[in-house]
Scaffold this motif. Structure first.
Motif, mmCIF file in Angstrom:
data_model
loop_
_atom_site.group_PDB
_atom_site.id
_atom_site.type_symbol
_atom_site.label_atom_id
_atom_site.label_comp_id
_atom_site.label_asym_id
_atom_site.label_seq_id
_atom_site.Cartn_x
_atom_site.Cartn_y
_atom_site.Cartn_z
ATOM 1 N N ASN A 256 0.961 -1.204 0.006
ATOM 2 C CA ASN A 256 0.019 -0.094 -0.107
ATOM 3 C C ASN A 256 0.847 1.362 -0.126
ATOM 4 O OD1 ASN A 256 -2.224 1.583 0.028
ATOM 5 N ND2 ASN A 256 -2.828 1.211 2.267
ATOM 6 N N THR A 292 -6.631 4.571 -2.720
ATOM 7 C CA THR A 292 -5.822 4.132 -1.691
ATOM 8 C C THR A 292 -4.541 3.951 -2.027
ATOM 9 O OG1 THR A 292 -6.743 1.968 -1.362
ATOM 10 C CG2 THR A 292 -7.526 3.602 0.101
ATOM 11 N N GLN A 294 -3.720 0.878 -2.692
ATOM 12 C CA GLN A 294 -3.281 -0.413 -2.230
ATOM 13 C C GLN A 294 -3.416 -1.438 -3.565
ATOM 14 O OE1 GLN A 294 -5.051 -2.250 1.377
ATOM 15 N NE2 GLN A 294 -6.258 -3.638 -0.080
#
Length: 871
Positions: A256, A292, A294
């Motif tokens: 991430n 995000t 990720q």
């Protein structure tokens, strides 16, 4: 990419092999034409050109592609297929192809290495011909903007060396080295940008290699100057590294990455995405969350295909113009033991002789595993209990060799299961079955179904008839199991057995050469040999006993009366005073056959007066049925038929002429009644005579008692009177009995001694005595198995008158080829012992005593008479 990873695997395998010294190595350039010579393989392996062809020199490849072959005519290793170094070894500095050279008959394995040298056959290239950059006009001088790197598959001096930037007003080019030895071109802002003066800049980027001549590749850079959004997103790290197991499940979070933007509002909102030039191999395996950043796993990983991924991540803000930041994520795949070992036969197994010594090479085997480290270490094992084992050579190469004695008859083909197991956790294994054929060696002799055979064959058979078929088997195969039969030379009655029989060499059938005569030959012993056609050949023997069975092929022969044998009438005399049951004569006949064929019966066929005489069915005695009357003719004629019990019946006849006379017994009675009257002068002589007679009688009585006791003891120990066991050892037969028949009635006295069983007349001893004989001779005729009865009768007639005492015997020797002289000598004593131990002995003894007494009596009278005269 698959070719690149395959090339890396080859490089890893080659590095492992390069640790072994003493290998032959060649160097060639890539992209040579087919048929190009790599090197003189026969010379370097010290082989002659004839060995190349005769020993079948060939090249075995482990990579699945046959890049080389052997020119059998010249013994040279030549190029067989296109060799692309970049496809085989990728960017590896060294590119070496291992080649296994197999030489058969006998099997040998050599390893050579062929180094593939690079040529400048590839130009540097960019992923695309157009490259677009958005640069804010507020960008500070000296800001660097990374550009797309060019790729050149060549290595060494032929690979990518430098970049050049086309002429422009604001930008220059810098080269940045990153970890791993790679270079990345960066665009450096030398002068501030002014979108109002020039909003778009177009520059040509050229990549150059170090080859001769130099090869190049270009891409066009289009720079768009943006209005101020003067802060671009920044990642926490420029490069992220992460390790991921190849068996990771879908949805696993990889990393991430974090990025920030100093601007506010839309200019500070960031969206994450993969780089615009991210290859499909990454997009199919990973996915990124745009909000995000990720990164998660969405596809399957395969360490054997791709060991590492380089992922470009872009973070863009929502300002106007948009600003973006970049980072790189390196995902290293860790190996999982998911590939079973593979077994490869470099040389297929060949048949092995069953007498092959331990250590004989059967086949060459190699093992490989696509996994790495311990997961790729392979060990081979064989099933226990087999006479084979694996002998390691080098680099996961093994030789399958024999380790014990082989026996084709026990196992003609071995099913060998080879198990390959790696050192992973958990370990993986695979199995492969190989069949090894055992060839035969002639190590088993033929064996008969039984060691000896008993065959029963009738005499007078048709010549050429099959007597018996013997059979033998051989556990070997093919020529070693082909059996031929033969008869070993031996003697039968001093004649070679091959004169009597012959054998079919193919099927073992035994045939007669001529018919057999039971009376001359009772048994034939044949030694049969079974011999195989192996080298050297083996053989075994068996005995075939052919027992000749008697057939009724002999008619009865008359031996008494002797005159009847010669073809004339037999003349007998009898008194007219004979009563009923008076023994007139006895007809005796013998049959050369045996068993039922020799059972003789007597029958009165014709008679002058059938009411006067009768013939005993079994003994041949001729007796009166009634008393003779005055009305009966003085001359009677009898025709007696003698028949055996065979099939068909054989018969003979004898004619007896009987003359009835008066006073036949008077001479004997007169002899008994004559005696001189004693006188007074001989009184003392009479007394002496009485004493002498008493002494002789007592002596005779003692002698009789001693003989009786001795006979009783002998009969208990040996079973026959007056004979010892040792005397009868040569004639032992559990089916024989001794039968003694005494006849004292009538004028003919005889004792008949029969030896043998009820089915055989093999021994017969007859003694005939007549009280009217004027001779005291005793005649013994030697027995013989081939007696000519006419000769016997001739001897009897020449030596004795009709009424003399005779002892006749006829013996048939059951054992062909025996010692007849010894046989006759033993039987001669046997006859005498039987004779003197029979009931007739008492009559003979009485006569001996009478003669002795009479002799002593006369001697005594003479002595006394001479004494009285002298007195």
């Amino acid at each position: 990419y698959r070719n690149m990873w395959l090339a890396l695997w080859w490089n890893h395998f080659i590095l492992l092999w390069s640790t072994i010294d003493g290998q032959t190595r060649y160097s060639i350039q890539e992209e040579l034409k087919q048929g190009s010579v790599v090197g003189n393989l026969a010379k370097d392996l010290t082989l002659g050109l004839s060995d190349v062809f005769e020993r079948k020199l060939r090249v075995a490849s482990e990579a699945g592609e046959q890049y080389f072959r052997v020119d059998a005519g010249k013994g040279e290793l030549v190029v067989n297929d296109r060799i692309d170094r970049e496809a085989l070894c990728g960017q590896s500095a060294n590119c070496v192809l291992p080649v296994q050279v197999v030489i058969e008959d006998p099997l040998q394995l050599h390893r050579i290495e062929v180094e593939i040298k690079d040529i400048n056959d590839n130009s540097p290239s960019f992923l695309s011909n157009e490259l677009s950059l958005n640069i804010a006009e507020s960008a500070a001088v000296g800001t660097r903007f990374p550009l797309e790197s060019a790729a050149d598959p060549d290595v060494g001096s032929n690979t990518l060396k430098s970049y050049t930037l086309g002429k422009n007003e604001c930008f220059s080019l810098k080269i940045k080295e990153i970890k791993g030895g790679k270079t990345v071109p960066e665009l450096v802002l030398d002068k501030p940008l002014d979108r109002e003066k020039k909003s778009v800049h177009k520059i040509l980027l050229t990549a150059l290699d170090g080859g001769n001549p130099v090869r190049s590749g270009t891409t066009h850079i289009t720079i768009k100057v943006l209005d101020i959004n003067d802060n671009f997103p920044l990642f926490e790290e420029n490069v992220y590294k992460v390790s991921l197991g190849e068996k990771s499940v879908k949805g696993t979070v990889v990393i991430n990455p974090k990025a920030t933007d100093a601007d506010e509002g839309l200019n500070g909102e960031i969206e994450f995405s993969f780089g615009s030039r991210t290859p499909e191999s990454v997009l199919s395996v990973f996915e990124i969350n745009p909000l995000t950043g990720q990164i998660t796993l969405k596809g399957d990983l395969d360490f054997e295909t791709v060991k590492s991924f380089d992922i470009d991540i872009t973070a863009k803000d929502k300002g106007s113009p948009q600003m973006e930041g970049h980072c790189r994520v390196q995902v290293d795949i860790t190996d999982f033991n998911d590939n079973a070992p593979e077994i490869v036969f470099t040389s297929q197994p060949k048949p092995v002789r069953e007498d092959a010594p331990s250590g004989t090479v059967v086949a060459l085997i190699s093992a490989r595993d696509l996994d790495s480290a311990d997961n790729g270490k392979v060990t081979l094992q064989l099933a226990k209990g087999l006479p084979f084992n694996l002998k390691p050579s080098f680099s996961n190469n093994y030789a399958l060799v024999t380790s014990g004695a082989l026996d084709r008859e026990s196992c003609s083909e071995y099913k060998i299961e080879i198990t390959a197991t790696d050192s992973g956790s958990p370990p993986m294994s695979s199995k492969k079955t190989v069949f090894v054929t055992i060839t035969d060696v002639n190590d088993n002799p033929p064996l008969f179904t039984q060691p000896s055979y008993n065959v029963y064959w009738k005499e007078n058979g048709v010549p050429g008839s099959i007597l018996y078929s013997v059979s033998a088997t051989d556990l070997d195969s093919e020529e070693n199991a082909k059996i031929s039969y033969s008869i070993l030379d031996s003697k039968v009655q001093d004649v070679s057995v091959s004169s009597y029989v012959y054998i079919n060499s193919d099927n073992g059938s035994i045939y007669s050469m001529h018919s057999f005569d039971y009376e001359k030959m009772k048994v034939i012993e044949i030694q049969v040999q079974a011999k195989d056609q192996g080298s050297p050949s083996l053989s075994s023997n068996a005995t075939v006993h052919v027992f000749i069975l008697d057939q009724n092929d002999n008619a009865p022969a008359v031996i008494y009366p002797s005159s009847a044998v010669l073809g004339s009438l037999s003349h007998q005399r009898m008194p007219r005073s004979a009563k009923a049951g008076h023994l007139v004569t006895k007809v005796t006949a013998v049959d050369a056959d045996s068993g039922h064929n020799a059972w003789i019966s007597y029958k009165l066929a014709e008679a002058t007066d059938a009411s006067l005489f009768t013939v005993n069915l079994y003994t041949g005695e001729v007796r009166t049925k009634r008393a003779v009357s005055e009305q009966d003719d003085s001359s009677q004629r009898l025709l007696i038929e003698i028949r055996d019990d065979g099939e068909p019946v054989q018969s003979a006849t004898v004619t007896v002429s009987i003359l009835m006379e008066d006073g036949l017994h008077e001479p004997i009675l007169d002899l008994r009644q004559k005696a001189a009257e004693p006188s007074k002068k001989t009184g003392r002589i009479t007394l002496y005579l009485i004493l002498s007679l008493a002494s002789v009688s007592v002596l005779s009585l003692v002698t009789f008692l001693i003989l009786a006791v001795k006979c009783i003891r002998s009969s208990r120990s040996s079973g026959s009177c007056c004979t010892r066991r040792s005397d009868c050892d040569d004639y032992k037969n559990p089916n024989r009995n001794l039968q003694i028949q005494l006849n004292t009635d009538g004028p003919i006295k005889y004792v008949e001694v029969l030896g043998g069983d009820m089915l055989s007349q093999s021994q017969s001893f007859r003694s005939c005595m007549s009280p009217m004989s004027e001779y005291s001779d005793f005649t013994l005729i030697k027995p013989s198995s081939t007696t000519d009865f006419k000769e016997v009768i001739s001897v009897l007639d020449a030596s004795l008158p009709d009424s003399t005492w005779t002892f006749e015997s006829q013996q048939r020797d059951r054992e062909a080829g025996g010692d007849r002289t010894e046989f006759q000598r033993r039987h001669r004593y046997f006859f005498l012992l039987v004779f003197f131990s029979s009931s007739s002995f008492w009559e003979v003894n009485v006569m001996i005593i009478s003669n002795l007494t009479f002799f002593l009596f006369l001697k005594w009278i003479c002595l006394c008479w001479s004494a009285s005269v002298s007195f």
